[in-house]
Design an enzyme around this catalytic site. Structure first.
Site, PDB file in Angstrom:
ATOM      1  N   ASN A   1      47.675 -20.076  34.871  1.00 23.97           N
ATOM      2  CA  ASN A   1      48.177 -20.600  36.139  1.00 23.97           C
ATOM      3  C   ASN A   1      49.041 -19.578  36.865  1.00 23.97           C
ATOM      4  OD1 ASN A   1      46.937 -22.901  35.265  1.00 23.97           O
ATOM      5  ND2 ASN A   1      48.827 -23.905  34.583  1.00 23.97           N
TER       6      ASN A   1
ATOM      7  N   HIS B   1      46.859 -14.374  35.033  1.00 24.97           N
ATOM      8  CA  HIS B   1      46.193 -14.262  36.333  1.00 24.97           C
ATOM      9  C   HIS B   1      47.160 -14.006  37.477  1.00 24.97           C
ATOM     10  CE1 HIS B   1      42.647 -16.773  34.550  1.00 24.97           C
ATOM     11  NE2 HIS B   1      42.614 -15.513  34.187  1.00 24.97           N
TER      12      HIS B   1
END
Ligand code: BV8
Ligand code: ZN
Length: 243
Positions: free
Chosen positions: A99, A116
């Site tokens: 997330n 990410h």
């Protein structure tokens, strides 16, 4: 199952957590592939790729600024706080997340690996300028800019997240693999397990003889390797697990 999971967690020597968009669903952050998922309305290829950004930076920035506004209003939920508590108790050694919503950090998790990137961080497409808009408290004014430009060199700024077809940050990925190799238990929470190389993490724990406990409202691509599958919402299940 729940009592069994709680016992295994309490007895573990090196437990980690691997989380996806589902852990933030109860905070009001839309998931990617669920029925109301982001990718249902948009195609990832159109938005979360370097090609899309060079083709239509305004469209991609509109998408990310919409998500930044939405996520800035979101608060961590019981699942995020439960993981921070387990870390405080010395049971959980790290949270590895896919997330970009910063909710684990806000809930107090210290050892956090963001595979990410982070939606509140921006970076320049030309020079090495980076800014964390939350830390510099300039999110409001940033969101008013049409096409954000680098204060250093004037080039276009981009969200500091990993798009499809882009490599994951070297350091975070190798740290995550190292933790997975050491883990004797992994909590896999709210992920469809479809995106690689992040989705390798639970397999590495499994291959090294670790226990895989999955928490999800429905089965995922990782359920076949789960030793225990706790069906339910992350906030509810984690809340009970900690009781
Ligand atoms: C890479 C950041 C190589 C941005 C994201 C063709 C071309 C290029 C690459 C590929 C290709 N084909 C395949 C690939 C690899 C590709 C990939 O894996 N594609 C998949 C779709 C097949 N991977 C990549 O491109 C990666 N890079 O491979 O580079 C390379 C190497 C070296 C040099 C050059 C290149 C990059 C992948 C990262 C992409 N970025 N996001 C942004 O956020 O905007 S991915 C995106 O998906 C998010 O990060 C998200 O976290 C991630 C995974 O999704 P999930 O988190 O699992 O979320 P999802 O909605 O899918 O599932 C939610 C789950 O929660 C569900 O199971 C649901 O049941 C559950 N749930 C819902 N509510 C609850 C709940 N559970 C509990 N409680 C609830 N309340
Ligand atoms: Zn620059």
């Amino acid at each position: 199952m729940m009592a069994e999971a709680a016992k295994l967690l309490a007895r573990s020597k090196f437990a980690i957590a691997f989380t996806g968009a589902g852990i933030s669903a109860e905070s009001g952050v839309p998931t990617f592939r669920g029925k109301d998922g982001l990718w249902m309305r948009y195609r990832p290829e159109e938005l979360a790729t370097p090609e899309a950004f060079s083709r239509n930076p305004r469209l991609v920035w509109d998408f990310y600024k919409w998500r930044m506004k939405l996520i800035a209003k979101a608060r961590p939920n019981r699942a995020h706080y439960a993981l921070a508590k387990l870390e405080e108790m010395g049971i959980l050694k790290a949270v590895i997340t896919q997330n970009v919503d910063d909710l684990h950090r806000e809930a107090g998790t210290k050892n956090l690996i963001e595979l990410h990137g982070n939606i509140f961080r921006v970076r320049c497409t030309s020079c090495d300028y980076r800014e964390n808009l939350k830390e510099s408290c300039s999110l409001e004014e940033f969101l008013r800019e049409e096409l954000p430009k680098c204060p250093n060199c004037g080039s276009l700024l981009r969200p500091d997240v990993v798009w499809f077809g882009e490599p994951l940050p070297e350091e975070e990925l190798s740290e995550a693999f190292k933790l997975a190799r050491r883990a004797d238990l992994i909590l896999v929470i709210g992920t469809s397990g479809l995106v690689y190389p992040a989705a390798y993490i639970p397999y590495i724990v499994k291959e090294n003889g670790g226990i895989v406990i999955e928490i999800n409202v429905e089965e995922s691509a990782l359920t076949p390797i789960a030793d225990i599958f706790l069906r339910g919402k992350a906030g509810e299940v984690m809340g009970t697990l900690l009781e």
